[in-house]
Design a protein around this motif. Sequence first.
Motif, PDB file in Angstrom:
ATOM      1  N   PHE A  84       0.898  -1.160   0.000  1.00 10.43           N
ATOM      2  CA  PHE A  84       0.000   0.000   0.000  1.00 10.43           C
ATOM      3  C   PHE A  84       0.935   1.208   0.000  1.00 10.43           C
ATOM      4  O   PHE A  84       1.865   1.269   0.821  1.00 10.43           O
ATOM      5  CB  PHE A  84      -0.826  -0.058   1.291  1.00 10.43           C
ATOM      6  CG  PHE A  84      -2.115   0.706   1.276  1.00 10.43           C
ATOM      7  CD1 PHE A  84      -2.640   1.264   0.115  1.00 10.43           C
ATOM      8  CD2 PHE A  84      -2.841   0.852   2.461  1.00 10.43           C
ATOM      9  CE1 PHE A  84      -3.845   1.951   0.134  1.00 10.43           C
ATOM     10  CE2 PHE A  84      -4.045   1.530   2.490  1.00 10.43           C
ATOM     11  CZ  PHE A  84      -4.546   2.080   1.329  1.00 10.43           C
ATOM     12  N   GLU A  85       0.715   2.147  -0.923  1.00  6.90           N
ATOM     13  CA  GLU A  85       1.634   3.295  -1.039  1.00  6.90           C
ATOM     14  C   GLU A  85       0.954   4.567  -0.544  1.00  6.90           C
ATOM     15  O   GLU A  85       0.051   5.093  -1.196  1.00  6.90           O
ATOM     16  CB  GLU A  85       2.063   3.452  -2.502  1.00  6.90           C
ATOM     17  CG  GLU A  85       3.039   4.603  -2.710  1.00  6.90           C
ATOM     18  CD  GLU A  85       3.544   4.683  -4.144  1.00  6.90           C
ATOM     19  OE1 GLU A  85       3.728   3.632  -4.779  1.00  6.90           O
ATOM     20  OE2 GLU A  85       3.745   5.815  -4.620  1.00  6.90           O
ATOM     21  N   PRO A  86       1.396   5.096   0.598  1.00 11.61           N
ATOM     22  CA  PRO A  86       0.739   6.288   1.132  1.00 11.61           C
ATOM     23  C   PRO A  86       1.042   7.541   0.322  1.00 11.61           C
ATOM     24  O   PRO A  86       2.153   7.708  -0.195  1.00 11.61           O
ATOM     25  CB  PRO A  86       1.338   6.442   2.541  1.00 11.61           C
ATOM     26  CG  PRO A  86       2.199   5.272   2.787  1.00 11.61           C
ATOM     27  CD  PRO A  86       2.495   4.634   1.472  1.00 11.61           C
ATOM     28  N   ILE A 132       6.850   2.978   0.670  1.00 12.22           N
ATOM     29  CA  ILE A 132       7.029   4.362   1.138  1.00 12.22           C
ATOM     30  C   ILE A 132       7.749   5.198   0.086  1.00 12.22           C
ATOM     31  O   ILE A 132       8.828   4.818  -0.375  1.00 12.22           O
ATOM     32  CB  ILE A 132       7.893   4.387   2.428  1.00 12.22           C
ATOM     33  CG1 ILE A 132       7.327   3.449   3.499  1.00 12.22           C
ATOM     34  CG2 ILE A 132       8.061   5.816   2.943  1.00 12.22           C
ATOM     35  CD1 ILE A 132       6.132   3.929   4.213  1.00 12.22           C
ATOM     36  N   GLU A 133       7.157   6.344  -0.251  1.00 10.47           N
ATOM     37  CA  GLU A 133       7.781   7.242  -1.242  1.00 10.47           C
ATOM     38  C   GLU A 133       8.200   8.546  -0.577  1.00 10.47           C
ATOM     39  O   GLU A 133       7.401   9.186   0.116  1.00 10.47           O
ATOM     40  CB  GLU A 133       6.788   7.504  -2.374  1.00 10.47           C
ATOM     41  CG  GLU A 133       7.330   8.473  -3.415  1.00 10.47           C
ATOM     42  CD  GLU A 133       6.558   8.435  -4.724  1.00 10.47           C
ATOM     43  OE1 GLU A 133       6.047   7.355  -5.093  1.00 10.47           O
ATOM     44  OE2 GLU A 133       6.477   9.489  -5.373  1.00 10.47           O
ATOM     45  N   THR A 134       9.451   8.939  -0.838  1.00  8.95           N
ATOM     46  CA  THR A 134      10.027  10.111  -0.171  1.00  8.95           C
ATOM     47  C   THR A 134       9.164  11.357  -0.323  1.00  8.95           C
ATOM     48  O   THR A 134       8.821  12.022   0.654  1.00  8.95           O
ATOM     49  CB  THR A 134      11.414  10.424  -0.781  1.00  8.95           C
ATOM     50  OG1 THR A 134      12.131   9.209  -0.899  1.00  8.95           O
ATOM     51  CG2 THR A 134      12.178  11.407   0.081  1.00  8.95           C
ATOM     52  N   ASN A 135       8.804  11.675  -1.552  1.00  5.15           N
ATOM     53  CA  ASN A 135       8.084  12.927  -1.797  1.00  5.15           C
ATOM     54  C   ASN A 135       6.662  12.871  -1.224  1.00  5.15           C
ATOM     55  O   ASN A 135       6.089  13.894  -0.859  1.00  5.15           O
ATOM     56  CB  ASN A 135       8.056  13.202  -3.301  1.00  5.15           C
ATOM     57  CG  ASN A 135       7.884  14.687  -3.651  1.00  5.15           C
ATOM     58  OD1 ASN A 135       8.041  15.078  -4.795  1.00  5.15           O
ATOM     59  ND2 ASN A 135       7.541  15.520  -2.694  1.00  5.15           N
ATOM     60  N   HIS A 136       6.081  11.671  -1.120  1.00  5.39           N
ATOM     61  CA  HIS A 136       4.760  11.549  -0.504  1.00  5.39           C
ATOM     62  C   HIS A 136       4.869  11.801   1.003  1.00  5.39           C
ATOM     63  O   HIS A 136       3.984  12.412   1.600  1.00  5.39           O
ATOM     64  CB  HIS A 136       4.174  10.161  -0.742  1.00  5.39           C
ATOM     65  CG  HIS A 136       3.906   9.856  -2.188  1.00  5.39           C
ATOM     66  ND1 HIS A 136       3.404   8.650  -2.610  1.00  5.39           N
ATOM     67  CD2 HIS A 136       4.060  10.600  -3.307  1.00  5.39           C
ATOM     68  CE1 HIS A 136       3.259   8.665  -3.924  1.00  5.39           C
ATOM     69  NE2 HIS A 136       3.661   9.831  -4.367  1.00  5.39           N
ATOM     70  N   ALA A 137       5.958  11.317   1.594  1.00  6.71           N
ATOM     71  CA  ALA A 137       6.170  11.527   3.031  1.00  6.71           C
ATOM     72  C   ALA A 137       6.249  13.023   3.327  1.00  6.71           C
ATOM     73  O   ALA A 137       5.607  13.519   4.259  1.00  6.71           O
ATOM     74  CB  ALA A 137       7.455  10.837   3.479  1.00  6.71           C
ATOM     75  N   PHE A 169      13.018   3.834  -8.482  1.00  2.00           N
ATOM     76  CA  PHE A 169      13.127   5.272  -8.778  1.00  2.00           C
ATOM     77  C   PHE A 169      11.822   5.782  -9.379  1.00  2.00           C
ATOM     78  O   PHE A 169      11.661   5.838 -10.588  1.00  2.00           O
ATOM     79  CB  PHE A 169      14.308   5.544  -9.723  1.00  2.00           C
ATOM     80  CG  PHE A 169      15.637   5.384  -9.055  1.00  2.00           C
ATOM     81  CD1 PHE A 169      16.025   6.248  -8.032  1.00  2.00           C
ATOM     82  CD2 PHE A 169      16.496   4.365  -9.420  1.00  2.00           C
ATOM     83  CE1 PHE A 169      17.247   6.094  -7.390  1.00  2.00           C
ATOM     84  CE2 PHE A 169      17.723   4.204  -8.782  1.00  2.00           C
ATOM     85  CZ  PHE A 169      18.092   5.065  -7.766  1.00  2.00           C
ATOM     86  N   ASP A 170      10.900   6.148  -8.490  1.00  2.00           N
ATOM     87  CA  ASP A 170       9.651   6.773  -8.958  1.00  2.00           C
ATOM     88  C   ASP A 170       9.982   8.257  -9.167  1.00  2.00           C
ATOM     89  O   ASP A 170       9.565   9.124  -8.398  1.00  2.00           O
ATOM     90  CB  ASP A 170       8.538   6.566  -7.921  1.00  2.00           C
ATOM     91  CG  ASP A 170       7.179   6.921  -8.483  1.00  2.00           C
ATOM     92  OD1 ASP A 170       7.125   7.477  -9.588  1.00  2.00           O
ATOM     93  OD2 ASP A 170       6.166   6.657  -7.811  1.00  2.00           O
ATOM     94  N   ALA A 171      10.758   8.509 -10.189  1.00  2.00           N
ATOM     95  CA  ALA A 171      11.337   9.836 -10.408  1.00  2.00           C
ATOM     96  C   ALA A 171      11.433  10.117 -11.896  1.00  2.00           C
ATOM     97  O   ALA A 171      11.571   9.197 -12.697  1.00  2.00           O
ATOM     98  CB  ALA A 171      12.729   9.891  -9.774  1.00  2.00           C
ATOM     99  N   VAL A 205      10.395   0.778  -1.267  1.00  6.87           N
ATOM    100  CA  VAL A 205      10.587   2.241  -1.264  1.00  6.87           C
ATOM    101  C   VAL A 205      10.472   2.777  -2.682  1.00  6.87           C
ATOM    102  O   VAL A 205      11.064   2.221  -3.609  1.00  6.87           O
ATOM    103  CB  VAL A 205      11.973   2.617  -0.667  1.00  6.87           C
ATOM    104  CG1 VAL A 205      12.285   4.092  -0.884  1.00  6.87           C
ATOM    105  CG2 VAL A 205      12.028   2.280   0.818  1.00  6.87           C
ATOM    106  N   ASP A 206       9.690   3.844  -2.848  1.00  9.37           N
ATOM    107  CA  ASP A 206       9.724   4.609  -4.096  1.00  9.37           C
ATOM    108  C   ASP A 206      10.693   5.755  -3.862  1.00  9.37           C
ATOM    109  O   ASP A 206      10.395   6.713  -3.138  1.00  9.37           O
ATOM    110  CB  ASP A 206       8.323   5.110  -4.472  1.00  9.37           C
ATOM    111  CG  ASP A 206       7.596   4.124  -5.385  1.00  9.37           C
ATOM    112  OD1 ASP A 206       8.113   3.011  -5.587  1.00  9.37           O
ATOM    113  OD2 ASP A 206       6.513   4.477  -5.901  1.00  9.37           O
ATOM    114  N   ALA A 207      11.870   5.625  -4.463  1.00  5.63           N
ATOM    115  CA  ALA A 207      12.966   6.551  -4.188  1.00  5.63           C
ATOM    116  C   ALA A 207      12.866   7.762  -5.107  1.00  5.63           C
ATOM    117  O   ALA A 207      12.924   7.627  -6.329  1.00  5.63           O
ATOM    118  CB  ALA A 207      14.299   5.833  -4.386  1.00  5.63           C
TER     119      ALA A 207
HETATM  120 CO    CO Z   1       5.185   6.018  -6.189  1.00  7.89          CO
END
Ligand code: CO
Length: 437
Positions: free
Chosen positions: A230-232, A266-271, A337-339, A294-296
């Motif tokens: 689950f990706e917040p 967990i994605e950095t920019n979402h956090a 790398f969700d970038a 992790v979505d980096a």
């Molecule tokens: Co993502």
Amino acid sequence: MSAFPEISKIRYEGPESKNPLAFRHYDKNELVEGKPMKDHLRFSVAYWHTMRGTGGDPFGAATMLRPWEAAEDSVENAITRARAAFEFFEKLGAPFYCFHDRDVAPEGATLAETNKNLDAVAKVLKEEQDRSGVKLLWGTANLFGNPRYMHGAATSCNADAFAFAAAQVKKALEVTKELGGAGYVFWGGREGYQCLWNTDMKREVDHLAVFMHMAVDYAKKIGFTGQFYFEPKPKEPTKHQYDFDSAACINFLRAYGLADHVKMNIETNHATLAGHSVEHELDYAASQGFLGSVDANTGDMLLGWDTDQFPTDIYLTTKIMLMILKYGGFSTGGLNFDAKVRRESFEPVDLFHAHIGGMDAFAKGLKIAAAIRADGVLDEMVRERYSSWDAGVGAEIESGRHDFETLQKYMLDKGEITPNASGRQELFENVVNRYVF
Ligand code: CO
Ligand code: XUL
């Protein structure tokens, strides 16, 4: 035909290298804490950004130069693109990739035609995976792009949208299984609301749970053993997404009986959009037993939206890798790398610069994190800070030997608490810097 004819395999050349198309820190077989870097980091390329990002934004048209793209999308074009993707993964040395169903194959006029398109491209993906050894980290379904999902998918007010989404995820699970995917992601897409006046929140959240249960049941039925994630994300595209942050997601999973089946991505920019740091999100999720993947990426300090930039900040990667190491590393997950490259970085070679930078930043972060752990100074300082819990009344409370009455007696006898010690935040920060520079 090569998609990247001027680029050869990216190699490790060491920290002194000035070659922009080489790694300075990512030496995939170098052992860190007894394990090769590639197994710690498990890098993955995001198909949607790297192969489908056009550079278009609300103010301007596409900018990306992608010589392998035809003027009109078709299955044939999708297959050419898939071959280009694998050439990229291989030259970069990325062991994994991730995709949404709609990234890899175009929608047809009907669901049946769309599924047929997906099958045709999946066949090529399988062929390319077998040839190259690159694997699928996770698959997912795009339940937000098509206008039928304007009110959401699993949480739509329109029951048919739920049904269509179910059919779509069914197919995406089958394809993910066929490709040996190590996981499957649920990201909320439009599962949230814009306005509470027109929203039945309880009904929507209940439906989301029903939907996830159906996915878990179907996975079991077809023998898909990959990990669900689950990706917040707190907002965007809706003003409030139900998968707001780790704490909200974990509460949802526990409340609806899904905790044994789903971990967190967990994605950095979402956090940061949720007002947290990525290390906070990782620490919370992992300490509750939900560390997944992790979505980096990274956001921009001056912008309040999901800019999905490549992570190059060594502090950031150090913090992430400290958390990953602390909780025993990835099992099914990895660093995806969700970038995306900026729209001004429109040449194919920019895709290499972007990923090389991200991979090197994480390799360096991993090495710094391992050095911090090897010295043990930081751990020892934290342990010392909590030492009142190791003996005496602290140990007694932790082992369940007290209640309010016995603690009242303890305090009446003692009179005042043992004096507090300094938190030494500045010293902690300086100690971390010893390993960074
Ligand atoms: Co993502
Ligand atoms: C959107 C996002 C998605 C998910 C997969 O912000 O992060 O790309 O990672 O659907």
